[in-house]
Design a protein around this motif. Structure first.
Motif, short mmCIF file in Angstrom:
data_model
loop_
_atom_site.label_atom_id
_atom_site.label_comp_id
_atom_site.label_asym_id
_atom_site.label_seq_id
_atom_site.Cartn_x
_atom_site.Cartn_y
_atom_site.Cartn_z
N UNK A 17 0.82 -1.21 0.00
CA UNK A 17 0.00 0.00 0.00
C UNK A 17 0.86 1.26 0.00
N UNK A 18 2.15 1.09 0.20
CA UNK A 18 3.05 2.24 0.23
C UNK A 18 3.01 3.05 -1.05
N UNK A 19 2.90 2.36 -2.18
CA UNK A 19 2.88 3.07 -3.45
C UNK A 19 1.62 3.91 -3.59
N UNK A 20 0.47 3.36 -3.17
CA UNK A 20 -0.80 4.10 -3.24
C UNK A 20 -0.76 5.31 -2.31
N UNK A 21 -0.21 5.13 -1.12
CA UNK A 21 -0.10 6.24 -0.17
C UNK A 21 0.82 7.33 -0.72
N UNK A 22 1.88 6.92 -1.39
CA UNK A 22 2.79 7.88 -2.02
C UNK A 22 2.06 8.69 -3.08
N UNK A 23 1.25 8.03 -3.89
CA UNK A 23 0.50 8.73 -4.94
C UNK A 23 -0.44 9.77 -4.36
N UNK A 24 -1.10 9.42 -3.26
CA UNK A 24 -2.00 10.38 -2.61
C UNK A 24 -1.22 11.60 -2.13
N UNK A 25 -0.08 11.36 -1.48
CA UNK A 25 0.74 12.47 -0.98
C UNK A 25 1.25 13.34 -2.12
N UNK A 26 1.64 12.72 -3.23
CA UNK A 26 2.10 13.46 -4.40
C UNK A 26 0.98 14.35 -4.95
N UNK A 27 -0.21 13.80 -4.99
CA UNK A 27 -1.37 14.58 -5.48
C UNK A 27 -1.62 15.80 -4.61
#
Length: 211
Positions: free
Chosen positions: A149-159
């Motif tokens: 889930x780290x990748x999905x959480x990273x995408x949210x933070x990037x957004x």
């Protein structure tokens, strides 16, 4: 240190790309490259995305965690206070950097502002919303068993970070350094404080709703 490769490896790659962008383009060029690319759809979505990093989302998550696990609530709340208040606010007042609205005050006709958004003028560096988004993502990943889930959480933070630039609240540099503060200060803090014995006693591993 817990397994964070699904977050940290792509993040470090992104950080390297950001460094290359900063080396090859000026502050003004990067700002207008983002600001010139807008749409009605993005204008509608960006304010909601940016709210993920405004602190209230993290506060709500802390309250929910209090119901089930004091330790987890403490880890999230303390990370938020350390990064979002101690670091973010200290750096903002130390640098006292102008935001785009003030920095480009003689070129406002060139700038696309999202209607209905209050545009701030001062304390631009670093982006507090970005710090909070990345810090919260790191802590949530710490709690999850499935680290992919780290990748999905990273995408949210990037957004969230991108939304701060899109809304003309921050510059590229503010967001980039904000992510660095959010990620590395939180990693150091969580891995240090969660090794303290008191957090692993029975009293800390329960919540308001008894297990």
């Amino acid at each position: 240190m817990y397994d964070n490769r699904f977050f940290l490896i792509p993040y470090l790659i992104l950080l390297a790309i950001c460094l290359l962008i900063k080396i090859n383009f000026t502050k003004d060029e990067i700002y207008f490259a983002v600001n010139s690319r807008y749409s009605n759809c993005a204008d509608t979505i960006a304010p909601f995305v940016t709210d993920i990093g405004n602190g209230w989302t993290t506060v709500v998550l802390c309250v929910i965690l209090l119901l089930f696990d004091y330790r987890k609530a403490f880890l999230l709340a303390s990370s938020y206070v350390l990064t979002g208040f101690v670091f973010a606010q200290s750096l903002k007042f130390i640098f006292d950097a102008p935001r785009p609205k003030l920095y480009f005050q003689n070129q406002l006709s060139r700038i696309h502002f999202v209607k209905g958004t209050e545009i701030l003028s001062t304390h631009s560096f670093p982006s507090g919303h970005t710090i909070t988004a990345f810090s919260t993502a790191i802590v949530i990943l710490y709690f999850l068993k499935n680290k992919t889930w780290g990748f999905a959480l990273l995408l949210v933070a990037i957004c969230v970070g991108y939304s701060r630039m899109y809304l003309s609240q921050h510059f590229f540099e503010d967001v980039t350094i904000g992510s660095v503060v959010g990620v590395f200060v939180t990693l150091i803090w969580v891995n240090w404080i969660d090794n303290k014995r008191f957090l692993h006693t029975e009293g800390w591993n329960r919540g308001l709703v008894k297990k």
